[in-house]
Scaffold this motif. Structure first.
Motif, PDB file in Angstrom:
ATOM      1  N   ILE A  98       0.814  -1.210   0.000  1.00 51.39           N
ATOM      2  CA  ILE A  98       0.000   0.000   0.000  1.00 51.39           C
ATOM      3  C   ILE A  98       0.855   1.271   0.000  1.00 51.39           C
ATOM      4  O   ILE A  98       0.525   2.260  -0.661  1.00 51.39           O
ATOM      5  N   GLU A  99       1.983   1.261   0.740  1.00 50.76           N
ATOM      6  CA  GLU A  99       2.799   2.476   0.813  1.00 50.76           C
ATOM      7  C   GLU A  99       3.340   2.903  -0.545  1.00 50.76           C
ATOM      8  O   GLU A  99       3.201   4.078  -0.934  1.00 50.76           O
ATOM      9  N   PRO A 100       3.986   1.997  -1.313  1.00 51.02           N
ATOM     10  CA  PRO A 100       4.468   2.453  -2.622  1.00 51.02           C
ATOM     11  C   PRO A 100       3.337   2.800  -3.591  1.00 51.02           C
ATOM     12  O   PRO A 100       3.507   3.643  -4.471  1.00 51.02           O
ATOM     13  N   ARG A 101       2.159   2.193  -3.418  1.00 48.88           N
ATOM     14  CA  ARG A 101       1.013   2.555  -4.264  1.00 48.88           C
ATOM     15  C   ARG A 101       0.585   4.000  -3.976  1.00 48.88           C
ATOM     16  O   ARG A 101       0.298   4.776  -4.890  1.00 48.88           O
ATOM     17  N   VAL A 102       0.541   4.327  -2.684  1.00 51.38           N
ATOM     18  CA  VAL A 102       0.190   5.696  -2.312  1.00 51.38           C
ATOM     19  C   VAL A 102       1.276   6.666  -2.799  1.00 51.38           C
ATOM     20  O   VAL A 102       0.981   7.753  -3.320  1.00 51.38           O
ATOM     21  N   ALA A 103       2.541   6.258  -2.645  1.00 47.29           N
ATOM     22  CA  ALA A 103       3.655   7.099  -3.100  1.00 47.29           C
ATOM     23  C   ALA A 103       3.587   7.315  -4.611  1.00 47.29           C
ATOM     24  O   ALA A 103       3.848   8.416  -5.104  1.00 47.29           O
ATOM     25  N   GLN A 113       4.228   4.358 -11.217  1.00 52.44           N
ATOM     26  CA  GLN A 113       2.833   4.132 -11.593  1.00 52.44           C
ATOM     27  C   GLN A 113       2.725   2.989 -12.600  1.00 52.44           C
ATOM     28  O   GLN A 113       1.805   2.175 -12.526  1.00 52.44           O
ATOM     29  N   ALA A 114       3.693   2.902 -13.517  1.00 53.91           N
ATOM     30  CA  ALA A 114       3.673   1.839 -14.526  1.00 53.91           C
ATOM     31  C   ALA A 114       3.787   0.461 -13.885  1.00 53.91           C
ATOM     32  O   ALA A 114       3.228  -0.519 -14.397  1.00 53.91           O
ATOM     33  N   VAL A 115       4.494   0.385 -12.755  1.00 56.47           N
ATOM     34  CA  VAL A 115       4.645  -0.888 -12.049  1.00 56.47           C
ATOM     35  C   VAL A 115       3.278  -1.424 -11.629  1.00 56.47           C
ATOM     36  O   VAL A 115       2.939  -2.587 -11.863  1.00 56.47           O
ATOM     37  N   PHE A 116       2.470  -0.563 -11.011  1.00 56.13           N
ATOM     38  CA  PHE A 116       1.196  -1.023 -10.476  1.00 56.13           C
ATOM     39  C   PHE A 116       0.111  -1.101 -11.555  1.00 56.13           C
ATOM     40  O   PHE A 116      -0.736  -1.992 -11.503  1.00 56.13           O
ATOM     41  N   ILE A 117       0.152  -0.205 -12.525  1.00 58.39           N
ATOM     42  CA  ILE A 117      -0.809  -0.280 -13.626  1.00 58.39           C
ATOM     43  C   ILE A 117      -0.577  -1.544 -14.446  1.00 58.39           C
ATOM     44  O   ILE A 117      -1.522  -2.201 -14.884  1.00 58.39           O
ATOM     45  N   PHE A 122       6.702  -5.208  -7.830  1.00 56.27           N
ATOM     46  CA  PHE A 122       7.363  -3.990  -7.350  1.00 56.27           C
ATOM     47  C   PHE A 122       8.814  -4.255  -6.983  1.00 56.27           C
ATOM     48  O   PHE A 122       9.724  -3.522  -7.382  1.00 56.27           O
ATOM     49  N   TYR A 123       9.059  -5.315  -6.214  1.00 47.97           N
ATOM     50  CA  TYR A 123      10.422  -5.609  -5.786  1.00 47.97           C
ATOM     51  C   TYR A 123      11.273  -6.080  -6.960  1.00 47.97           C
ATOM     52  O   TYR A 123      12.470  -5.796  -7.027  1.00 47.97           O
ATOM     53  N   GLY A 124      10.650  -6.773  -7.902  1.00 48.19           N
ATOM     54  CA  GLY A 124      11.375  -7.157  -9.112  1.00 48.19           C
ATOM     55  C   GLY A 124      11.802  -5.945  -9.912  1.00 48.19           C
ATOM     56  O   GLY A 124      12.897  -5.909 -10.479  1.00 48.19           O
ATOM     57  N   GLN A 128      15.561  -4.819 -10.901  1.00 47.66           N
ATOM     58  CA  GLN A 128      15.908  -4.544 -12.290  1.00 47.66           C
ATOM     59  C   GLN A 128      16.471  -3.134 -12.469  1.00 47.66           C
ATOM     60  O   GLN A 128      17.539  -2.940 -13.047  1.00 47.66           O
ATOM     61  N   ARG A 129      15.777  -2.132 -11.933  1.00 51.75           N
ATOM     62  CA  ARG A 129      16.143  -0.741 -12.174  1.00 51.75           C
ATOM     63  C   ARG A 129      17.271  -0.240 -11.278  1.00 51.75           C
ATOM     64  O   ARG A 129      18.050   0.619 -11.673  1.00 51.75           O
ATOM     65  N   VAL A 130      17.340  -0.794 -10.043  1.00 49.84           N
ATOM     66  CA  VAL A 130      18.321  -0.287  -9.075  1.00 49.84           C
ATOM     67  C   VAL A 130      19.524  -1.218  -8.943  1.00 49.84           C
ATOM     68  O   VAL A 130      20.668  -0.761  -8.864  1.00 49.84           O
ATOM     69  N   LEU A 131      19.261  -2.533  -8.914  1.00 45.70           N
ATOM     70  CA  LEU A 131      20.353  -3.489  -8.713  1.00 45.70           C
ATOM     71  C   LEU A 131      20.905  -4.048 -10.024  1.00 45.70           C
ATOM     72  O   LEU A 131      21.908  -4.743 -10.009  1.00 45.70           O
TER      73      LEU A 131
END
Length: 203
Positions: A98-103, A113-117, A122-124, A128-131
């Motif tokens: 819920i927290e990252p969705r609200v963020a 937003q593209a992650v949840f849409i 999210f963690y994947g 991918q993007r950070v690690l």
């Protein structure tokens, strides 16, 4: 005089062995018994009536006290103590992440937003993007489980403003991987490069 700590973080950082394992198990059982003893003091006619607090937690979250039923241990022996009345059912509702969705909503960050849409893990996506893992976000759990654990520690910690030293400790305990302070600072920087809109929430 310096006294050795037996807190969970200190024990998790030690080499594994019977002594450390037994101390961790003792801490776990002591915590469970603490929950049960507290509940016995507030039972009324076989029921528990906790207090839900609307404006106490600094994070703005709803909190619970006397007793705190928002943090019931996952131990099935404890969870099994909750029994529905005849003809009724207990329902567990958990709005995942819920927290990252609200963020994502308030920051307007297009990547988040593209992650949840797109129903992307999210963690994947963090892995991918950070690690820098070399697969699609929804494949990370299967192909890079260790780095997904790191991503889980990163995900909410950075969102809540964690610094590199504390992040290093969380990754060491949660994912059993050691990063340097410099690595952790780079992870934080890369996180905000991946989701730049989140920087607006920190101001």
């Amino acid at each position: 005089e310096k006294i050795a700590s037996t807190c969970e973080e200190a024990l998790q950082a030690l080499p594994k062995g019977p002594l450390v394992d037994n101390l961790l198990k003792h801490r776990e059982l002591t915590k469970l018994s603490g929950y049960l003893e507290g509940w016995l003091e507030v039972v009324y006619n076989g029921r528990i009536f906790p207090t839900y607090n609307m404006d106490i937690a600094r994070t703005g979250r709803l909190s619970c006290s006397n007793p705190n039923l928002q943090q019931v241990p996952r131990d099935p022996g404890i969870r099994g103590l909750f029994i529905a009345d005849p003809g009724t059912r207990l329902v567990i509702a958990d709005y995942a992440q819920i927290e990252p969705r609200v963020a994502a909503h308030y920051s307007g960050d297009a990547n988040l937003q593209a992650v949840f849409i797109g129903n992307i893990d999210f963690y994947g996506s963090i892995a991918q993007r950070v690690l820098g893992v070399d697969c699609e976000a929804n494949q990370v759990k299967e192909k890079h489980p260790a780095l997904r654990k790191v991503a889980k520690e990163i995900g909410l910690s950075i969102l809540y403003g964690i610094g590199p030293a504390k992040l290093r400790d969380r990754i060491r305990i949660g994912a059993n991987i050691d990063y340097s302070l410099g690595d952790c600072q780079s992870i934080i920087d890369d996180y905000f490069r991946a989701y730049p809109g989140l920087l607006r929430l920190r101001r």
